[in-house]
Design a protein around this motif. Structure first.
Motif, PDB file in Angstrom:
ATOM      1  N   LEU A 475       0.837  -1.199   0.000  1.00  0.00           N
ATOM      2  CA  LEU A 475       0.000   0.000   0.000  1.00  0.00           C
ATOM      3  C   LEU A 475       0.872   1.249   0.000  1.00  0.00           C
ATOM      4  O   LEU A 475       1.823   1.367   0.789  1.00  0.00           O
ATOM      5  N   SER A 476       0.547   2.164  -0.879  1.00  0.00           N
ATOM      6  CA  SER A 476       1.218   3.467  -0.891  1.00  0.00           C
ATOM      7  C   SER A 476       0.215   4.510  -1.364  1.00  0.00           C
ATOM      8  O   SER A 476      -0.702   4.201  -2.132  1.00  0.00           O
ATOM      9  N   MET A 477       0.427   5.758  -0.886  1.00  0.00           N
ATOM     10  CA  MET A 477      -0.512   6.812  -1.267  1.00  0.00           C
ATOM     11  C   MET A 477       0.220   8.104  -1.548  1.00  0.00           C
ATOM     12  O   MET A 477       1.419   8.263  -1.244  1.00  0.00           O
ATOM     13  N   GLU A 478      -0.509   9.024  -2.128  1.00  0.00           N
ATOM     14  CA  GLU A 478       0.033  10.318  -2.507  1.00  0.00           C
ATOM     15  C   GLU A 478      -0.842  11.408  -1.901  1.00  0.00           C
ATOM     16  O   GLU A 478      -2.064  11.343  -1.988  1.00  0.00           O
ATOM     17  N   ILE A 479      -0.196  12.383  -1.259  1.00  0.00           N
ATOM     18  CA  ILE A 479      -0.923  13.516  -0.702  1.00  0.00           C
ATOM     19  C   ILE A 479      -1.102  14.556  -1.806  1.00  0.00           C
ATOM     20  O   ILE A 479      -0.135  14.948  -2.467  1.00  0.00           O
ATOM     21  N   MET A 480      -2.326  15.012  -1.998  1.00  0.00           N
ATOM     22  CA  MET A 480      -2.628  15.952  -3.071  1.00  0.00           C
ATOM     23  C   MET A 480      -2.821  17.351  -2.517  1.00  0.00           C
ATOM     24  O   MET A 480      -3.013  17.545  -1.310  1.00  0.00           O
ATOM     25  N   SER A 481      -2.769  18.331  -3.401  1.00  0.00           N
ATOM     26  CA  SER A 481      -2.986  19.713  -3.004  1.00  0.00           C
ATOM     27  C   SER A 481      -4.432  19.893  -2.554  1.00  0.00           C
ATOM     28  O   SER A 481      -5.356  19.315  -3.128  1.00  0.00           O
ATOM     29  N   THR A 482      -4.614  20.696  -1.500  1.00  0.00           N
ATOM     30  CA  THR A 482      -5.978  20.937  -1.021  1.00  0.00           C
ATOM     31  C   THR A 482      -6.787  21.769  -2.016  1.00  0.00           C
ATOM     32  O   THR A 482      -8.014  21.742  -1.983  1.00  0.00           O
ATOM     33  N   ASP A 483      -6.118  22.479  -2.875  1.00  0.00           N
ATOM     34  CA  ASP A 483      -6.781  23.257  -3.919  1.00  0.00           C
ATOM     35  C   ASP A 483      -6.869  22.403  -5.179  1.00  0.00           C
ATOM     36  O   ASP A 483      -5.836  22.040  -5.761  1.00  0.00           O
ATOM     37  N   VAL A 484      -8.063  22.070  -5.583  1.00  0.00           N
ATOM     38  CA  VAL A 484      -8.241  21.165  -6.728  1.00  0.00           C
ATOM     39  C   VAL A 484      -7.723  21.785  -8.024  1.00  0.00           C
ATOM     40  O   VAL A 484      -7.479  21.074  -9.004  1.00  0.00           O
ATOM     41  N   LYS A 485      -7.550  23.105  -8.041  1.00  0.00           N
ATOM     42  CA  LYS A 485      -7.093  23.779  -9.260  1.00  0.00           C
ATOM     43  C   LYS A 485      -5.570  23.822  -9.359  1.00  0.00           C
ATOM     44  O   LYS A 485      -5.023  24.267 -10.372  1.00  0.00           O
ATOM     45  N   LYS A 486      -4.912  23.386  -8.306  1.00  0.00           N
ATOM     46  CA  LYS A 486      -3.446  23.417  -8.302  1.00  0.00           C
ATOM     47  C   LYS A 486      -2.886  22.010  -8.318  1.00  0.00           C
ATOM     48  O   LYS A 486      -3.471  21.084  -7.766  1.00  0.00           O
ATOM     49  N   SER A 487      -1.721  21.865  -8.929  1.00  0.00           N
ATOM     50  CA  SER A 487      -1.044  20.574  -8.945  1.00  0.00           C
ATOM     51  C   SER A 487      -0.215  20.418  -7.677  1.00  0.00           C
ATOM     52  O   SER A 487      -0.033  21.369  -6.909  1.00  0.00           O
ATOM     53  N   ARG A 488       0.315  19.208  -7.476  1.00  0.00           N
ATOM     54  CA  ARG A 488       1.119  18.941  -6.299  1.00  0.00           C
ATOM     55  C   ARG A 488       2.416  19.747  -6.340  1.00  0.00           C
ATOM     56  O   ARG A 488       3.031  19.936  -7.379  1.00  0.00           O
ATOM     57  N   GLY A 489       2.832  20.191  -5.158  1.00  0.00           N
ATOM     58  CA  GLY A 489       4.074  20.943  -5.054  1.00  0.00           C
ATOM     59  C   GLY A 489       5.062  20.252  -4.126  1.00  0.00           C
ATOM     60  O   GLY A 489       4.907  19.071  -3.767  1.00  0.00           O
ATOM     61  N   ILE A 490       6.105  20.979  -3.696  1.00  0.00           N
ATOM     62  CA  ILE A 490       7.137  20.410  -2.834  1.00  0.00           C
ATOM     63  C   ILE A 490       6.548  19.989  -1.494  1.00  0.00           C
ATOM     64  O   ILE A 490       6.878  18.934  -0.956  1.00  0.00           O
ATOM     65  N   LEU A 491       5.647  20.825  -0.951  1.00  0.00           N
ATOM     66  CA  LEU A 491       5.064  20.522   0.357  1.00  0.00           C
ATOM     67  C   LEU A 491       4.294  19.201   0.314  1.00  0.00           C
ATOM     68  O   LEU A 491       4.413  18.372   1.226  1.00  0.00           O
ATOM     69  N   GLU A 492       3.525  18.981  -0.761  1.00  0.00           N
ATOM     70  CA  GLU A 492       2.755  17.733  -0.889  1.00  0.00           C
ATOM     71  C   GLU A 492       3.700  16.544  -1.049  1.00  0.00           C
ATOM     72  O   GLU A 492       3.429  15.445  -0.545  1.00  0.00           O
ATOM     73  N   GLY A 493       4.841  16.782  -1.731  1.00  0.00           N
ATOM     74  CA  GLY A 493       5.823  15.718  -1.887  1.00  0.00           C
ATOM     75  C   GLY A 493       6.424  15.311  -0.551  1.00  0.00           C
ATOM     76  O   GLY A 493       6.634  14.118  -0.275  1.00  0.00           O
ATOM     77  N   ILE A 494       6.730  16.288   0.299  1.00  0.00           N
ATOM     78  CA  ILE A 494       7.289  15.999   1.623  1.00  0.00           C
ATOM     79  C   ILE A 494       6.262  15.235   2.462  1.00  0.00           C
ATOM     80  O   ILE A 494       6.593  14.257   3.150  1.00  0.00           O
ATOM     81  N   LYS A 495       4.998  15.695   2.438  1.00  0.00           N
ATOM     82  CA  LYS A 495       3.944  15.020   3.192  1.00  0.00           C
ATOM     83  C   LYS A 495       3.770  13.573   2.725  1.00  0.00           C
ATOM     84  O   LYS A 495       3.564  12.659   3.534  1.00  0.00           O
ATOM     85  N   THR A 496       3.873  13.370   1.406  1.00  0.00           N
ATOM     86  CA  THR A 496       3.734  12.023   0.862  1.00  0.00           C
ATOM     87  C   THR A 496       4.864  11.129   1.362  1.00  0.00           C
ATOM     88  O   THR A 496       4.631   9.973   1.760  1.00  0.00           O
ATOM     89  N   PHE A 497       6.111  11.642   1.341  1.00  0.00           N
ATOM     90  CA  PHE A 497       7.260  10.855   1.807  1.00  0.00           C
ATOM     91  C   PHE A 497       7.089  10.483   3.285  1.00  0.00           C
ATOM     92  O   PHE A 497       7.321   9.344   3.684  1.00  0.00           O
ATOM     93  N   ILE A 498       6.696  11.449   4.096  1.00  0.00           N
ATOM     94  CA  ILE A 498       6.531  11.186   5.527  1.00  0.00           C
ATOM     95  C   ILE A 498       5.426  10.163   5.758  1.00  0.00           C
ATOM     96  O   ILE A 498       5.569   9.237   6.573  1.00  0.00           O
ATOM     97  N   ALA A 499       4.322  10.332   5.035  1.00  0.00           N
ATOM     98  CA  ALA A 499       3.185   9.421   5.228  1.00  0.00           C
ATOM     99  C   ALA A 499       3.557   7.994   4.866  1.00  0.00           C
ATOM    100  O   ALA A 499       3.284   7.049   5.625  1.00  0.00           O
ATOM    101  N   ASN A 500       4.209   7.786   3.714  1.00  0.00           N
ATOM    102  CA  ASN A 500       4.538   6.430   3.269  1.00  0.00           C
ATOM    103  C   ASN A 500       5.692   5.817   4.060  1.00  0.00           C
ATOM    104  O   ASN A 500       5.784   4.592   4.191  1.00  0.00           O
ATOM    105  N   THR A 501       6.574   6.677   4.610  1.00  0.00           N
ATOM    106  CA  THR A 501       7.753   6.158   5.294  1.00  0.00           C
ATOM    107  C   THR A 501       7.529   5.964   6.787  1.00  0.00           C
ATOM    108  O   THR A 501       7.939   4.946   7.364  1.00  0.00           O
TER     109      THR A 501
END
Length: 549
Positions: A475-501
């Motif tokens: 199981l792995s997941m990706e944290i997405m931007s809270t704004d549906v009109k924006k793509s993922r940024g560095i902050l979402e990437g960090i959150k994703t790494f922390i969540a999966n790790t």
């Protein structure tokens, strides 16, 4: 020669007699038949109705006309004049119509005053007025235990028909202020086969008897819930003889589309749609139903059904929501006696949708090919079934993949909120959950396989203990931007790494004889929570704990 003369004389006499009979028959048919019908048949029919009902009804017929082999009566009124001591609840008070057509009457029976048998009686647009005799009536009561007198030597005939058809019938139900000016039901067709009206029957036996009684109602549409919803019923067919009622379709649906419905409410208000088709009620006790004893049926079945729940979460939350009403509270508020030995709904579809703020579309969770069976359903406190909890079994496909098999035990006739659920879920691809997670949680499962899972919930007096044991891998997941009109940024990437790790438990499967990890949580029921909302919150709480979120 003399023999021929005698033969001619005999033939002449026979011919003359035939001619005289023909002329007499023509004269009788032309000038006296209708008069005979009205002086002989009408009084006998009226007397037979009074005698056969043992004085409970009086029949009034207007003059009968004979037209092309059919007897036509322009006035037909059956009025209540007394009640049997055993009658209770809603009963027939009066039947009126403008035209009755009698087919196939035997002249011989009329002339010799024998029992009268006809092929059919066609009653056009009859009006049936019902009355509740338990609210008090000034009409006399007839004792149930007194037998009818022996009519074997009387001239009161037995009336019988091969069939009686009431076309486009209207039924007027009683109201506190008297008879309603508008009928409660319209366009009803009732068919009685091999009908007889026998004065020789004992008091307490059916005065009107038929081999078969069938009826058809077109159904209708009724506005409910401050005109926000409509109740639609189509094609009601029934047979008293077979103790059966079938309904082509039933629907409870909103009168407005999703956006308009949401705007009509200041706060979040869920919108519900329910439809089912191919409904059968088998083993109905029509005697109880028609005498005010409630609805008792052996089974209720539906061949297909559909439920859609939609909540527009873009609306504000009610700061002071009213108390929710649980199913067992609603059931206990039913005043009528309703008993179904079993309820079976097959081939069902359930949609759960929510639209959160800033989302481009509503989330979606589905159950398809759903079969729900429940037994027994009983609101009659004098019935032994009333003490039994409602046993519910469920079988469905979650998101089109995972086989859900579960049992629910719900004590519906006690004041505390108790509930017991035991269910299992079969294998499915974890990514199917993205239809809910992306829009509502702004998370996306990238991969993962669910091998199955167990769920147990035990609610006692509103305190729920929930255990879940999901078995999954990779199981792995990706944290997405809270704004549906924006793509993922560095902050979402960090959150994703922390969540999966560090947060997400990526593996939880049976291994080396050890079962997958389970988590048990306690959830208190709030009076503001809806029934299914509480169940979802309790299960979600345990699932998130297993995942480490």
């Amino acid at each position: 020669m003399k023999k021929r003369s005698k033969l001619k004389v005999i033939l002449a006499i026979l011919g003359s007699l035939a001619l005289i009979l023909a002329i007499g028959g023509w004269v009788f048919n032309t000038f006296y038949f209708e008069a005979t019908l009205n002086t002989v048949v009408v009084p006998r029919i009226e007397l037979a109705a009074a005698k056969a009902t043992h004085g409970r009804f009086a029949l009034t017929l207007d003059k009968i006309f004979y037209r092309h082999g059919t007897l036509v009566c322009n006035t037909f009124v059956l009025s209540r004049v007394a009640y049997d001591s055993t009658e209770h609840g809603t009963v027939l008070e009066k039947l009126t119509l403008d035209t009755a057509r009698f087919e196939g009457i035997s002249w011989w029976d009329v002339l010799w005053q024998k029992d009268i048998r006809m092929t059919s009686l066609d009653l056009n647009a009859p009006k049936l007025y019902m009355v509740d005799i338990d609210t008090g009536t000034s009409l006399p009561r007839i004792r149930h235990s007194i037998p009818a007198q022996d009519f074997s030597s009387s001239k009161v005939p037995i009336l019988s028909f091969d069939s009686i058809i009431l076309r486009n019938a209207m039924i007027f139900l009683p109201k506190p202020a008297g008879k309603s000016s508008e009928p409660a039901y319209r366009d009803i067709t009732i068919r009685l086969t091999d009908f007889s009206l026998d004065p020789k029957r004992m008091t307490g036996e059916p005065s009107f008897w038929a081999q078969r009684v069938d009826f058809d109602l077109p159904g209708g549409s009724y506005s409910v819930g401050d005109s926000l919803y409509s109740l639609k019923v189509r094609g009601i067919h029934g047979s008293f003889s077979d103790s059966l009622v079938t309904i082509d379709s039933f629907a409870y649906e909103p009168n407005y589309n999703e956006d308009v419905f949401a705007k009509k409410h200041k706060y979040i208000q869920g919108q519900l749609e329910f439809r089912c088709a191919g409904i059968e009620l088998q083993g109905i006790d029509f005697t109880k139903l028609l005498t005010g004893g409630g609805l008792h049926a052996r089974s209720l079945k539906a061949a297909s059904w559909y439920v859609d729940y939609y909540a527009d979460l873009r609306r504000p939350v009610d700061p002071h929501p009213p108390d929710a009403v649980l199913p067992h509270t609603i059931i206990n508020s039913i005043k009528a006696n309703v008993i179904f030995d079993s309820i079976v709904l097959t081939e069902g579809t359930i949609h759960h949708r929510e639209r959160v703020a800033e989302s481009s579309h509503a989330s979606l969770l589905t159950f398809t090919h759903a079969r729900v069976a429940a037994q027994p359903f009983c609101t009659d406190s004098s019935n032994p079934l009333y003490r039994e909890p409602l046993h519910i079994s469920v079988n469905a496909l979650f998101m089109g993949q995972g086989q859900v098999i579960g049992t629910i035990l719900y004590p519906i006739h006690q004041k505390p909120f108790d509930l017991h659920i035991n269910a299992s879920v079969g294998p499915f691809d974890a990514r199917v959950l993205n239809s809910y997670l992306i829009s509502n949680e702004r998370k996306q499962i990238m991969k993962g396989n669910v091998q199955g899972g167990e769920i147990r919930m035990d609610v006692r007096s509103g305190v729920g203990i929930t255990m879940v044991r999901p078995s999954y891998s990779d199981l792995s997941m990706e944290i997405m931007s809270t704004d549906v009109k924006k793509s993922r940024g560095i902050l979402e990437g960090i959150k994703t790494f922390i969540a999966n790790t560090f947060v997400l438990r990526t593996q939880n499967a049976d291994k080396d004889g050890t079962k997958a990890i389970s988590e048990t949580t306690t959830t208190l029921y709030s009076r503001k929570q809806e029934f299914f909302e509480y169940i979802w919150i309790a299960m979600r709480k345990s699932i998130l704990k297993v995942l480490g979120l």
